[in-house]
Design a protein around this motif. Structure first.
Motif, mmCIF file in Angstrom:
data_model
loop_
_atom_site.group_PDB
_atom_site.id
_atom_site.type_symbol
_atom_site.label_atom_id
_atom_site.label_comp_id
_atom_site.label_asym_id
_atom_site.label_seq_id
_atom_site.Cartn_x
_atom_site.Cartn_y
_atom_site.Cartn_z
ATOM 1 N N ILE A 1 42.102 98.614 107.188
ATOM 2 C CA ILE A 1 41.723 99.878 106.553
ATOM 3 C C ILE A 1 41.934 99.808 105.051
ATOM 4 N N ASN A 2 43.094 99.331 104.644
ATOM 5 C CA ASN A 2 43.440 99.299 103.224
ATOM 6 C C ASN A 2 42.492 98.401 102.431
ATOM 7 N N ILE A 3 42.220 97.205 102.931
ATOM 8 C CA ILE A 3 41.417 96.241 102.185
ATOM 9 C C ILE A 3 39.954 96.660 102.127
ATOM 10 N N VAL A 4 39.398 97.106 103.250
ATOM 11 C CA VAL A 4 37.978 97.485 103.263
ATOM 12 C C VAL A 4 37.728 98.652 102.323
ATOM 13 N N VAL A 5 38.521 99.705 102.458
ATOM 14 C CA VAL A 5 38.309 100.895 101.619
ATOM 15 C C VAL A 5 38.609 100.585 100.158
ATOM 16 N N GLN A 6 39.717 99.907 99.903
ATOM 17 C CA GLN A 6 40.106 99.620 98.528
ATOM 18 C C GLN A 6 39.106 98.716 97.827
ATOM 19 N N THR A 7 38.622 97.686 98.507
ATOM 20 C CA THR A 7 37.688 96.753 97.879
ATOM 21 C C THR A 7 36.360 97.425 97.555
#
Length: 310
Positions: free
Chosen positions: A96-102
């Motif tokens: 969740i963190n990486i997909v949304v943040q990127t």
């Protein structure tokens, strides 16, 4: 037969030119600057890593002298459901963190490049990153409180029921992930923004002349040329996401019902609450290997050592 050397033109000095002064090497200065960093790396990283690897082969428990147990901690780890739950929760958070943040960071970096040159605006985008994680977690913890949180008050105004953001097992990890996205978004976008500066504007001008739309330019020019920087950013952010601890410790403490017990929190509980340093060290070694493999796979898949920006 000896060939006579022609006489030198008048006014010409036949003497050899004086030797150039030797340039002092930069090795001494380089060593001088590297020594403090090397000492810090050895004392705070290398030595603890080696000791941790050794502890993982013992039953060291601080209050009792540890003895060598070989791979027993690793066999225990393979059959530990709490460890696998912690790894699963951590992986869910990372996705969740990486997909949304990127995705948001790429969009923000492009907007910063195309719509503003103001250093003030770029600085504002970076402000959340300068706030300590614990402070950010506490602020959002009170803002998302079920009874008095301002977010639930606003939801009530639009007819939406109050949400237990940290008390609902289905919402806890996504909430924590989005809090950390908010904090790190500006920093990640700034790294990508620096990569965008290496792309020549002439490439975009040529594409515009050929009739390429903004989306086509982004897909065919920006993303391929940004790939090496994006690979570096992904390695850094994925590694950092696996190390999430303080936000979880401040907001949920691993609950509800272990729904947010990430692997770092599990290691902390084993080492400092149960004093089982041997087993905690074994989990740390496994996590290190996992992160190393993930980083190598990312660099290979994204071809980080290749650049199309010629």
């Amino acid at each position: 037969m000896t060939v006579a050397t022609p006489p030198a033109p008048p006014g010409t000095d036949r003497r050899r030119p004086p030797p150039r002064p030797r340039r002092r090497g930069d090795l001494g200065a380089a060593v001088l600057f590297l020594v403090p960093a090397t000492i810090g790396f050895v004392v705070f990283y290398l030595v603890p890593a080696v000791r941790g690897a050794w502890f993982s082969l013992t039953d060291y428990a601080v209050l009792a002298p540890g003895s060598f147990v070989g791979l027993e901690n690793y066999r225990r780890l393979a059959a530990d459901p709490q460890f696998w739950n912690a790894m699963g929760v951590t992986a869910y958070y990372v996705v969740i963190n990486i997909v949304v943040q990127t995705l948001l960071a790429i969009a923000l970096a492009v907007l910063l490049q195309r719509m503003t040159r103001s250093i003030l605006v770029r600085g504002i985008a970076l402000l959340p990153y300068f706030v300590a994680n614990v402070v950010v977690a506490l602020v959002w913890y009170f803002m998302l409180d079920y009874q008095i949180g301002v977010v639930n008050v606003l939801l009530g105004y639009v007819g939406v029921d109050a949400q237990a953001f940290f008390g609902d097992p289905a919402l806890a990890i996504p909430t924590i992930a989005l809090i950390n996205v908010w904090r790190h978004l500006g920093y990640t976008a700034l790294l990508l923004f620096a990569g965008l500066q290496t792309i020549s504007p002439q490439v975009y001008e040529a594409a515009a002349i050929d009739g390429a739309s903004a989306w086509r330019q982004f897909r065919s020019i920006t993303l391929p040329l940004l790939r090496p920087v994006l690979a570096l950013v992904l390695v850094v952010t994925v590694t950092g996401s696996f190390q999430v601890f303080d936000t979880v410790a401040v907001t949920t403490g691993g609950g509800p019902v272990d729904a947010t017990r990430v692997v770092y929190l599990y290691i902390y509980d084993l080492a400092f609450a149960q004093l089982d340093f041997g087993y905690a060290s074994a989990i740390s070694v496994v996590l290190f290997v996992v992160l190393l493999v993930v980083a190598i796979v990312q660099l290979r898949l994204l071809r980080a050592n290749e650049s199309d920006n010629a």
